[in-house]
Design a protein around this motif. Sequence first.
Motif, PDB file in Angstrom:
ATOM      1  N   VAL A 177       0.821  -1.212   0.000  1.00  0.00           N
ATOM      2  CA  VAL A 177       0.000   0.000   0.000  1.00  0.00           C
ATOM      3  C   VAL A 177       0.857   1.266   0.000  1.00  0.00           C
ATOM      4  N   MET A 178       2.141   1.140   0.384  1.00  0.00           N
ATOM      5  CA  MET A 178       3.034   2.293   0.397  1.00  0.00           C
ATOM      6  C   MET A 178       3.786   2.460  -0.926  1.00  0.00           C
ATOM      7  N   HIS A 179       3.518   1.613  -1.896  1.00  0.00           N
ATOM      8  CA  HIS A 179       4.183   1.705  -3.200  1.00  0.00           C
ATOM      9  C   HIS A 179       3.868   3.050  -3.859  1.00  0.00           C
ATOM     10  N   LYS A 180       4.819   3.575  -4.623  1.00  0.00           N
ATOM     11  CA  LYS A 180       4.661   4.895  -5.232  1.00  0.00           C
ATOM     12  C   LYS A 180       3.506   4.967  -6.216  1.00  0.00           C
ATOM     13  N   GLN A 181       3.083   3.835  -6.756  1.00  0.00           N
ATOM     14  CA  GLN A 181       1.976   3.843  -7.709  1.00  0.00           C
ATOM     15  C   GLN A 181       0.610   3.786  -7.032  1.00  0.00           C
ATOM     16  N   VAL A 182       0.579   3.632  -5.738  1.00  0.00           N
ATOM     17  CA  VAL A 182      -0.681   3.656  -5.005  1.00  0.00           C
ATOM     18  C   VAL A 182      -1.044   5.117  -4.724  1.00  0.00           C
ATOM     19  N   PRO A 183      -2.269   5.532  -5.025  1.00  0.00           N
ATOM     20  CA  PRO A 183      -2.686   6.912  -4.738  1.00  0.00           C
ATOM     21  C   PRO A 183      -2.474   7.265  -3.276  1.00  0.00           C
ATOM     22  N   GLN A 207       6.646  -4.280  -2.939  1.00  0.00           N
ATOM     23  CA  GLN A 207       5.984  -5.011  -4.011  1.00  0.00           C
ATOM     24  C   GLN A 207       4.876  -4.154  -4.607  1.00  0.00           C
ATOM     25  N   ARG A 208       4.829  -4.106  -5.929  1.00  0.00           N
ATOM     26  CA  ARG A 208       3.796  -3.329  -6.592  1.00  0.00           C
ATOM     27  C   ARG A 208       2.462  -4.039  -6.442  1.00  0.00           C
ATOM     28  N   LYS A 218      -5.745  -0.387 -15.492  1.00  0.00           N
ATOM     29  CA  LYS A 218      -4.976  -0.083 -14.302  1.00  0.00           C
ATOM     30  C   LYS A 218      -5.432   1.259 -13.729  1.00  0.00           C
ATOM     31  N   CYS A 219      -5.509   1.318 -12.423  1.00  0.00           N
ATOM     32  CA  CYS A 219      -5.900   2.566 -11.783  1.00  0.00           C
ATOM     33  C   CYS A 219      -4.796   3.593 -11.952  1.00  0.00           C
ATOM     34  N   ALA A 220      -5.174   4.834 -12.177  1.00  0.00           N
ATOM     35  CA  ALA A 220      -4.189   5.908 -12.314  1.00  0.00           C
ATOM     36  C   ALA A 220      -3.624   6.251 -10.948  1.00  0.00           C
ATOM     37  N   ALA A 221      -2.320   6.375 -10.855  1.00  0.00           N
ATOM     38  CA  ALA A 221      -1.682   6.735  -9.588  1.00  0.00           C
ATOM     39  C   ALA A 221      -1.731   8.237  -9.405  1.00  0.00           C
ATOM     40  N   ALA A 222      -1.886   8.634  -8.149  1.00  0.00           N
ATOM     41  CA  ALA A 222      -1.938  10.061  -7.860  1.00  0.00           C
ATOM     42  C   ALA A 222      -0.548  10.664  -7.950  1.00  0.00           C
TER      43      ALA A 222
END
Length: 222
Positions: A177-183, A207-208, A218-222
């Motif tokens: 949940v702390m991955h950079k691609q998570v909003p 892990q992504r 794929k969801c857009a990352a914030a």
Amino acid sequence: MSNSKPQIVVKHTFIHFDERSMAFEALESPLGRSKSAPGLLQSPASSSRRSSGSHVPCDANEDDEFAEQAEREGWTSVMLRNLPTDFSRKMLLNLLEEQGFASTFDFLYLPLHFDYMSCFGYAFVNFVSSEDAIRFHAHFNGFSEWNVDCEKVAAVCWSSKCQGLEAHIERYRNSPVMHKQVPDECKPIVLSNSVRVPFPRPTQNLQRPNFRGRRGRKCAAA
């Protein structure tokens, strides 16, 4: 709690569950159930009931048990349940501050559904002292005066998976949940005097998460 099971009645070839005989257990964490936590999930009838004020009367014995556990164990982390599904982390932060809890907590996590960006209806909060946690329980257990159109009645119980700020940091710092691609809105946060501070960096490669949008995108990352 009653050990009675839902009665199954066949009606016109359909299976019908008689909810009047169902026992509702407390949901202690998103990973499992625990019977040790005080407080019960509201039944459909009670959770949809809107109170005339900001609270629905709660059992005084439950408040006493909560306070006794806090004093005995020194616990500070709670799970707030039955939140409106359209609540965001910012909305929850604003609500806690409006209700007089500014600067009393140093960790907050509102899990969100990645596909729809809606919350699962619960949040984890760690308070700076057991006294603040006790006051929070007394105030929000039975709370129903949301800032949105919602008839749910809040319930508060202890967090069984993690207790204390450090335990929550260790639980989530290496989580996907702390991955950079998570909003950012989906992530837990650490605060100091109501001001967000940087979350401690991970100690291993993150892990992504495998999440997709409503139609497989794929969801857009914030």
